[in-house]
Design a protein around this motif. Structure first.
Motif, PDB file in Angstrom:
ATOM      1  N   LEU A 207     -36.766 -93.151 -13.781  1.00  0.00           N
ATOM      2  CA  LEU A 207     -37.778 -92.140 -14.095  1.00  0.00           C
ATOM      3  C   LEU A 207     -39.177 -92.628 -13.727  1.00  0.00           C
ATOM      4  CD1 LEU A 207     -36.485 -90.919 -17.580  1.00  0.00           C
ATOM      5  CD2 LEU A 207     -36.687 -89.505 -15.518  1.00  0.00           C
ATOM      6  N   LEU A 208     -39.437 -93.915 -13.942  1.00  0.00           N
ATOM      7  CA  LEU A 208     -40.755 -94.461 -13.648  1.00  0.00           C
ATOM      8  C   LEU A 208     -41.006 -94.562 -12.142  1.00  0.00           C
ATOM      9  CD1 LEU A 208     -40.994 -97.248 -16.358  1.00  0.00           C
ATOM     10  CD2 LEU A 208     -42.145 -95.033 -16.325  1.00  0.00           C
ATOM     11  N   GLN A 209     -39.942 -94.632 -11.395  1.00  0.00           N
ATOM     12  CA  GLN A 209     -40.096 -94.660  -9.940  1.00  0.00           C
ATOM     13  C   GLN A 209     -40.248 -93.255  -9.372  1.00  0.00           C
ATOM     14  OE1 GLN A 209     -36.567 -96.755  -8.778  1.00  0.00           O
ATOM     15  NE2 GLN A 209     -37.430 -98.799  -9.189  1.00  0.00           N
ATOM     16  N   GLY A 210     -40.049 -92.251 -10.259  1.00  0.00           N
ATOM     17  CA  GLY A 210     -40.135 -90.864  -9.814  1.00  0.00           C
ATOM     18  C   GLY A 210     -41.268 -90.108 -10.480  1.00  0.00           C
ATOM     19  N   PRO A 211     -40.940 -89.021 -11.196  1.00  0.00           N
ATOM     20  CA  PRO A 211     -41.965 -88.086 -11.653  1.00  0.00           C
ATOM     21  C   PRO A 211     -42.824 -88.557 -12.822  1.00  0.00           C
ATOM     22  CG  PRO A 211     -39.798 -87.414 -12.451  1.00  0.00           C
ATOM     23  CD  PRO A 211     -39.574 -88.542 -11.511  1.00  0.00           C
ATOM     24  N   LEU A 212     -42.435 -89.581 -13.578  1.00  0.00           N
ATOM     25  CA  LEU A 212     -43.179 -89.933 -14.777  1.00  0.00           C
ATOM     26  C   LEU A 212     -44.346 -90.885 -14.539  1.00  0.00           C
ATOM     27  CD1 LEU A 212     -40.488 -90.308 -17.584  1.00  0.00           C
ATOM     28  CD2 LEU A 212     -41.889 -88.339 -16.982  1.00  0.00           C
ATOM     29  N   SER A 213     -44.219 -91.780 -13.598  1.00  0.00           N
ATOM     30  CA  SER A 213     -45.251 -92.807 -13.448  1.00  0.00           C
ATOM     31  C   SER A 213     -46.484 -92.287 -12.720  1.00  0.00           C
ATOM     32  CB  SER A 213     -44.696 -94.010 -12.696  1.00  0.00           C
ATOM     33  OG  SER A 213     -44.356 -93.656 -11.370  1.00  0.00           O
ATOM     34  N   GLU A 214     -46.293 -91.442 -11.722  1.00  0.00           N
ATOM     35  CA  GLU A 214     -47.397 -90.861 -10.948  1.00  0.00           C
ATOM     36  C   GLU A 214     -48.370 -91.938 -10.466  1.00  0.00           C
ATOM     37  OE1 GLU A 214     -49.180 -87.895 -13.381  1.00  0.00           O
ATOM     38  OE2 GLU A 214     -47.493 -86.523 -13.216  1.00  0.00           O
ATOM     39  N   GLY A 215     -47.832 -93.054 -10.039  1.00  0.00           N
ATOM     40  CA  GLY A 215     -48.662 -94.112  -9.477  1.00  0.00           C
ATOM     41  C   GLY A 215     -49.402 -94.946 -10.500  1.00  0.00           C
ATOM     42  N   LYS A 216     -49.154 -94.745 -11.791  1.00  0.00           N
ATOM     43  CA  LYS A 216     -49.844 -95.509 -12.819  1.00  0.00           C
ATOM     44  C   LYS A 216     -49.223 -96.897 -12.973  1.00  0.00           C
ATOM     45  CE  LYS A 216     -51.224 -91.473 -15.547  1.00  0.00           C
ATOM     46  NZ  LYS A 216     -52.649 -91.633 -15.264  1.00  0.00           N
ATOM     47  N   LYS A 217     -50.035 -97.828 -13.443  1.00  0.00           N
ATOM     48  CA  LYS A 217     -49.526 -99.162 -13.741  1.00  0.00           C
ATOM     49  C   LYS A 217     -48.735 -99.111 -15.043  1.00  0.00           C
ATOM     50  CE  LYS A 217     -53.392-101.709 -11.630  1.00  0.00           C
ATOM     51  NZ  LYS A 217     -54.490-102.674 -11.897  1.00  0.00           N
ATOM     52  N   TYR A 218     -47.620 -99.833 -15.072  1.00  0.00           N
ATOM     53  CA  TYR A 218     -46.845 -99.868 -16.305  1.00  0.00           C
ATOM     54  C   TYR A 218     -46.166-101.227 -16.445  1.00  0.00           C
ATOM     55  CZ  TYR A 218     -42.867 -98.871 -13.201  1.00  0.00           C
ATOM     56  OH  TYR A 218     -41.926 -98.914 -12.190  1.00  0.00           O
ATOM     57  N   MET A 219     -45.758-101.524 -17.694  1.00  0.00           N
ATOM     58  CA  MET A 219     -45.083-102.773 -17.993  1.00  0.00           C
ATOM     59  C   MET A 219     -43.972-102.483 -18.989  1.00  0.00           C
ATOM     60  SD  MET A 219     -44.660-105.993 -17.591  1.00  0.00           S
ATOM     61  CE  MET A 219     -46.054-106.137 -16.449  1.00  0.00           C
ATOM     62  N   ILE A 220     -42.752-102.962 -18.686  1.00  0.00           N
ATOM     63  CA  ILE A 220     -41.589-102.707 -19.530  1.00  0.00           C
ATOM     64  C   ILE A 220     -41.236-103.969 -20.313  1.00  0.00           C
ATOM     65  CG2 ILE A 220     -39.155-102.033 -19.579  1.00  0.00           C
ATOM     66  CD1 ILE A 220     -39.594-100.609 -16.912  1.00  0.00           C
ATOM     67  N   SER A 221     -41.062-103.810 -21.631  1.00  0.00           N
ATOM     68  CA  SER A 221     -40.564-104.910 -22.455  1.00  0.00           C
ATOM     69  C   SER A 221     -39.131-104.568 -22.875  1.00  0.00           C
ATOM     70  CB  SER A 221     -41.461-105.121 -23.683  1.00  0.00           C
ATOM     71  OG  SER A 221     -41.326-104.021 -24.571  1.00  0.00           O
ATOM     72  N   ASP A 222     -38.657-105.187 -23.933  1.00  0.00           N
ATOM     73  CA  ASP A 222     -37.266-104.982 -24.347  1.00  0.00           C
ATOM     74  C   ASP A 222     -36.962-103.529 -24.701  1.00  0.00           C
ATOM     75  OD1 ASP A 222     -36.835-107.678 -24.015  1.00  0.00           O
ATOM     76  OD2 ASP A 222     -37.244-108.165 -26.111  1.00  0.00           O
ATOM     77  N   ASN A 223     -37.841-102.888 -25.459  1.00  0.00           N
ATOM     78  CA  ASN A 223     -37.590-101.501 -25.869  1.00  0.00           C
ATOM     79  C   ASN A 223     -38.867-100.660 -25.892  1.00  0.00           C
ATOM     80  OD1 ASN A 223     -38.821-102.697 -28.041  1.00  0.00           O
ATOM     81  ND2 ASN A 223     -37.137-102.348 -29.477  1.00  0.00           N
ATOM     82  N   GLN A 224     -39.861-101.110 -25.121  1.00  0.00           N
ATOM     83  CA  GLN A 224     -41.124-100.380 -25.031  1.00  0.00           C
ATOM     84  C   GLN A 224     -41.615-100.388 -23.595  1.00  0.00           C
ATOM     85  OE1 GLN A 224     -43.646-102.622 -27.626  1.00  0.00           O
ATOM     86  NE2 GLN A 224     -42.208-102.481 -29.337  1.00  0.00           N
ATOM     87  N   VAL A 225     -42.378 -99.372 -23.252  1.00  0.00           N
ATOM     88  CA  VAL A 225     -43.025 -99.344 -21.950  1.00  0.00           C
ATOM     89  C   VAL A 225     -44.490 -98.994 -22.164  1.00  0.00           C
ATOM     90  CG1 VAL A 225     -42.304 -96.933 -21.575  1.00  0.00           C
ATOM     91  CG2 VAL A 225     -43.062 -98.323 -19.628  1.00  0.00           C
TER      92      VAL A 225
END
Length: 482
Positions: free
Chosen positions: A377-395
Motif C-alpha cells: 500500500l505504501l508503494q502505491g496510493p497511500l504514500s504519495e511520495g511522502k517519507k515514511y518509516m516502518i517499525s514492528d507495528n507502527q508506521v
C-alpha cells in the motif's frame, strides 16, 4: 447605521450557533421548531450579562465598532432595552432557498415595547419602531414581529456566494428581500414538531446552567446539505432522529465546551459494537517528541465502523476501483491498520538550515501479520511520495529527518504534556499559538485540551481553553483581543 441591529445579532452569535446536560424546558421555542429545522442555540442573558464588565471594556477598548458596542450593551443591560432577561435569547436556523443561504432568526421576549424602540434606536443609530400590528421596523424596513411578548427578528438580505457573478466577474449579492408580513405570519402559524425525540434532544441540549448552548438536527442538516440525496442511501437510517448538543461556559481564566451526540437506537448499536473500548495506544508516540509540538492528537478510530458506513452509503465500489491500481481493496486497509493514530505539528526549528516545508508527523498502528500488505500500500496510493518509516507495528509519515531518526532509533520522547489518561477514545492538546500570534494580545491561551469518548453508543467530548490571566472572566479577554 442601517441594519446594524440584525447584522449584530446574527454574526456576533454565529459562533454560538456553530459551537453551541441537566434537563430544561424549551416549550416556547419548540412550538416553532419543525422536523426540518437545522438547529437551535440558546444564550442565557442573565449569566452572560454578569460576566462582562462592559463599562471597563468601553473605557479601555478604543477601536470598538458600533456593532460591537451594540452587542456589549445588549447583553450587559437587556432590561434597559426592554428585553425580558428571565427568558433566554434563542436562535432558530431553518432551511433557506439553497444550502448556501440558510434562514436564521432570533427569538426573544420583549417586556417593554417603548423601552425596546428607544434603546435599540439609540444603540444602533437607526429608527426602530413597532407598528400597531406589532411588526418591528428598522429605518422603515420590516425586520421582525411580536406575538404577545414573544418577538422574532430576521435578516433582510443574504449574501449568497453562489448566486453568480456580475459583469466585473465578482460575486453577486442577492438583493431580494425575503421579509414581509407573510414571512412572519407564516412563522407564527407554523406547527411545531410532534417528535418526542427532537423535543427530548432540545431539552437536553439547550440548558439554563450554561452561558451558550446549542442543538443541531443531524438528519435535517444531512438532508439539506446533500439536497435530499442522503435519503436515497441505506446509511440514512442511521442518521434519522439523530442530533448533536453543545454547551459553552465562560469562567475566570478558562472556558469550557462540551458536546454530545444523540444517535438513534440503530446507530447506538453500531457505535457500541465498533467502539467497544475507550482506550488509546500511547505506545504510538513513545518515540515522538510531543513536548516539541504546537499541537498533537492521539486516539482510536474504528476502521470497521468506517467500512460499515462506506458500504451503507454505497461508496465501497468507488473506493475499491481507486485502490485497484495497487491490486488492493477497502478490506485490505481496514484489516491492515488497527485504527490507532497520532498526529503532531511541531514548532519550527530555530536553525533555518534544518527547516522542512512540513513540520508534521502522522503515526498509524498496523497488524504485524499484514506487513506485506502495508508495504504494498505504501508503494502505491497511500504514500504519495511522502517519507515514511516502518517499525514492528507502527508506521510514521514525516518530512522531518529528525523526527524520522528518533522514531527509527527508538529514542524515547519527552511527552510530559500527554498525560496518558484512561477511559477515553482520543486526546488532543494545542498551545494556542495561532491565537496568541495576533497583534496587541492582552492575554494568551496557555493550552486547549480535548478529551473524547464513547458513552453507551453516543460520542461525547470536553474541550477546556486555559488563559494565562485569571483577573477577569475569559469573555472579557476574548472581547478585548477581538
Amino acid at each position: 447605521m442601517k441594519n446594524t441591529l440584525m447584522r449584530t445579532l446574527f454574526y456576533v452569535f454565529a459562533v454560538a450557533i456553530l459551537f453551541s446536560c441537566k434537563s430544561n424546558k424549551n416549550d416556547d421555542v419548540l412550538n416553532y421548531t419543525t422536523d426540518t429545522t437545522l438547529g437551535l442555540s440558546r444564550v442565557n442573558l442573565k449569566t452572560i450579562s454578569d460576566k462582562i464588565p462592559v463599562d471597563k471594556i468601553l473605557k479601555e477598548k478604543k477601536d470598538l465598532k458600533e456593532d460591537e458596542k451594540f452587542f456589549l450593551q445588549l447583553v450587559s443591560k437587556p432590561k434597559e432595552s426592554g428585553i425580558n432577561v428571565d427568558k433566554p435569547l434563542y436562535f432558530i436556523v431553518d432551511q433557506g432557498k439553497s444550502t448556501s443561504d440558510p434562514d436564521p432568526k432570533a427569538f426573544f421576549w420583549i417586556s417593554d415595547k417603548a423601552k425596546f424602540q428607544k434603546s435599540m434606536s439609540d444603540l444602533t443609530k437607526t429608527k426602530v419602531t413597532i407598528d400597531k400590528k406589532d411588526y418591528i421596523y428598522v429605518d422603515g424596513k420590516i425586520t421582525g414581529s411580536i406575538k404577545g411578548d414573544m418577538a422574532i427578528v430576521s435578516s433582510d438580505k443574504s449574501y449568497n456566494p453562489y448566486s453568480g457573478y456580475n459583469y466585473m466577474n465578482t460575486p453577486g449579492i442577492d438583493t431580494s428581500s425575503k421579509l414581509n408580513e407573510k414571512y412572519f405570519t407564516d412563522f407564527w402559524s407554523r406547527k411545531g414538531t410532534s417528535s418526542s425525540v427532537i423535543k427530548e434532544q432540545v431539552n437536553q441540549s439547550l440548558v439554563s446552567d450554561k452561558d451558550i448552548s446549542g442543538w443541531i438536527n443531524l438528519a435535517a442538516v444531512a438532508s439539506y446539505v446533500s439536497k435530499g440525496y442522503i435519503e436515497t442511501l441505506a446509511v440514512n437510517k442511521l442518521i434519522k432522529d439523530s442530533g448533536i448538543g453543545f454547551d459553552f461556559n465562560f469562567d475566570k481564566g478558562k472556558s469550557e465546551m462540551d458536546t454530545k451526540t444523540f444517535f438513534n437506537s440503530d446507530m447506538k448499536k453500531i457505535v457500541g459494537k465498533y467502539y467497544d473500548k475507550n482506550k488509546i495506544n500511547y505506545d504510538l508516540v513513545k518515540n515522538v517528541e510531543l513536548d516539541n509540538a504546537k499541537s498533537f492528537t492521539i486516539g482510536f478510530f474504528s476502521l470497521d465502523f468506517m467500512r460499515y458506513l462506506v458500504k451503507e452509503a454505497g461508496f465501497e465500489a468507488t473506493i475499491n476501483h481507486y485502490l485497484s491500481s495497487a491490486n488492493k481493496t477497502l478490506e485490505d486497509i481496514t484489516t491492515t491498520f488497527t485504527g490507532d493514530y497520532a498526529f503532531a505539528e511541531f514548532k519550527s526549528p530555530t536553525d533555518s538550515a534544518n527547516y522542512y516545508p512540513s513540520n508534521k508527523a502522522v503515526v498509524l498502528g498496523f497488524n504485524p501479520k499484514k506487513k506485506d500488505v502495508l508495504t504494498s500500500l505504501l508503494q502505491g496510493p497511500l504514500s504519495e511520495g511522502k517519507k515514511y518509516m516502518i517499525s514492528d507495528n507502527q508506521v510514521l509519515f514525516s518530512d522531518d529527518n529528525a523526527v524520522i531518526y528518533q522514531f527509527q532509533n527508538k529514542k524515547a520522547g519527552k511527552n510530559a504534556k500527554l498525560g496518558e489518561k484512561s477511559g477515553i477514545t482520543s486526546y488532543s492538546w494545542s498551545d494556542g499559538k495561532e491565537y496568541n500570534s495576533k497583534k496587541n494580545v492582552d492575554v494568551n491561551i496557555i493550552d486547549a485540551v480535548n478529551e473524547s469518548k464513547e458513552d453507551n453508543g453516543n460520542l461525547v467530548s470536553k474541550t477546556v481553553f486555559t488563559l494565562d490571566k485569571k483577573d477577569e472572566n475569559a469573555l472579557y479577554y476574548l472581547i478585548m483581543n477581538g
